[in-house]
Enzyme design. Sequence first.
Site, PDB file in Angstrom:
ATOM      1  N   ARG A  46       0.839  -1.195   0.000  1.00  0.00           N
ATOM      2  CA  ARG A  46       0.000   0.000   0.000  1.00  0.00           C
ATOM      3  C   ARG A  46       0.875   1.247   0.000  1.00  0.00           C
ATOM      4  NH1 ARG A  46      -1.296   2.260   4.555  1.00  0.00           N
ATOM      5  NH2 ARG A  46      -1.595   0.309   5.696  1.00  0.00           N
ATOM      6  N   TYR A  98     -16.706  16.454 -15.810  1.00  0.00           N
ATOM      7  CA  TYR A  98     -17.198  15.081 -15.716  1.00  0.00           C
ATOM      8  C   TYR A  98     -18.149  14.948 -14.524  1.00  0.00           C
ATOM      9  CZ  TYR A  98     -17.055  10.127 -14.455  1.00  0.00           C
ATOM     10  OH  TYR A  98     -17.401   8.851 -14.089  1.00  0.00           O
ATOM     11  N   LYS A 195      -8.702   5.689 -19.466  1.00  0.00           N
ATOM     12  CA  LYS A 195      -9.036   6.184 -20.788  1.00  0.00           C
ATOM     13  C   LYS A 195      -7.843   6.058 -21.742  1.00  0.00           C
ATOM     14  CE  LYS A 195     -12.969   7.317 -18.779  1.00  0.00           C
ATOM     15  NZ  LYS A 195     -12.769   7.206 -17.348  1.00  0.00           N
TER      16      LYS A 195
END
Length: 382
Positions: A46, A98, A195
């Site tokens: 992490r 967005y 994307k």
Amino acid sequence: MKIESLLIHGGIDGDENTGAVNVPIYQTSTYKQPEMGVNKGYEYSRTGNPTREALEKLIAELEGGYAGFAFASGMAAITAVIFLFKAGDKILISNNIYGGSFRVLDKVFTNFNIKYAIVNTSKLQEIKEAIDENVVAIYIETPTNPLMDITDIAEVAKLAKEHGLLTIVDNTFMTPYLQRPIELGADIVVHSGTKYLGGHSDTVSGLAVVNSKDLAERLHFIQNATGGVLPPFDSFLMIRGIKTLAVRMDRHNSNAKIIAEYLRSRAEVAKVYYPGFEDHPGHSVQSKQAKGYGGMIAFVLKEGYSYKKFIEGLQFITFGESLGGVESLISHPATMTHASIPYEIRQKVGIVDNLIRLSVGIENAEDLIEDINKAIELAKEE
């Protein structure tokens, strides 16, 4: 090194231990420590993982920033950046960002008294008038999603610095291949890596790049404390996708120009949003601050033509969420990406029911035109 080469050799190039030309997938949660208080650079995945670190160094180098951070999604990256602020702070946001970015501010961070104000960031005077003693940052998309409004990053960053504010730019549509906001004065750049950077619709990720040591230390603390990190395998997929970004974006660019011009020629189409048109209000700014116009188009069908029938009539252009993949993707912003934005705001800015967003892929442009042509013919209402 030019960016086309940097995409392939930037960050950590290969593996020195074995000579592997690709960074290995370090699929581990923890690391053996030789003795108390001593490690080999990693303690727990992490906090840090070699595969993720390679991606983070790569995106930082591509964006020309101080440090990069990889998250489990674009929204995880945006959320981590907003965690830099505190109760009472206000963020100015572009007026058709967005829907997910709007939603997290409107439905989550307002619970912690982090406020926002919507402005047309393509108009510098509107930003000036909106700045008050509580504003700490200006958050922009350029081009915006889905109406392709253009904001002058350098001018906004200059204004922000005059008032001691941070400039945050969502660079998802452009990628660092076409636009580098930090070089234009931005402090933080965010991406939905899902994307164009990944480019193959096979992984979900988010990236953030900062321009200073102070912001890097603060954002790394948040990344580690909140834990929304990108796993090793997804980090590997992102690095692999980025290697072909230049050739893909060149094709997205060229195809989008062809399709935009075709759509504008059709009598059934009322309006086409595409910054590559010379009469687009932001064309000159886009031409100045980026080296292309991207692969995104939005258009409105005229009355008498059903957007539902149009979408149903498509044969291989895919109807679905997301964008930036090698395949062309079409969506309906009012009910999908921007459904969380109140109806009145959608209507005011132009996200009307007949608006369709098209992410132009890298297929043959003639095939795309043929598919769109048949769908338009089927869209006519009886």
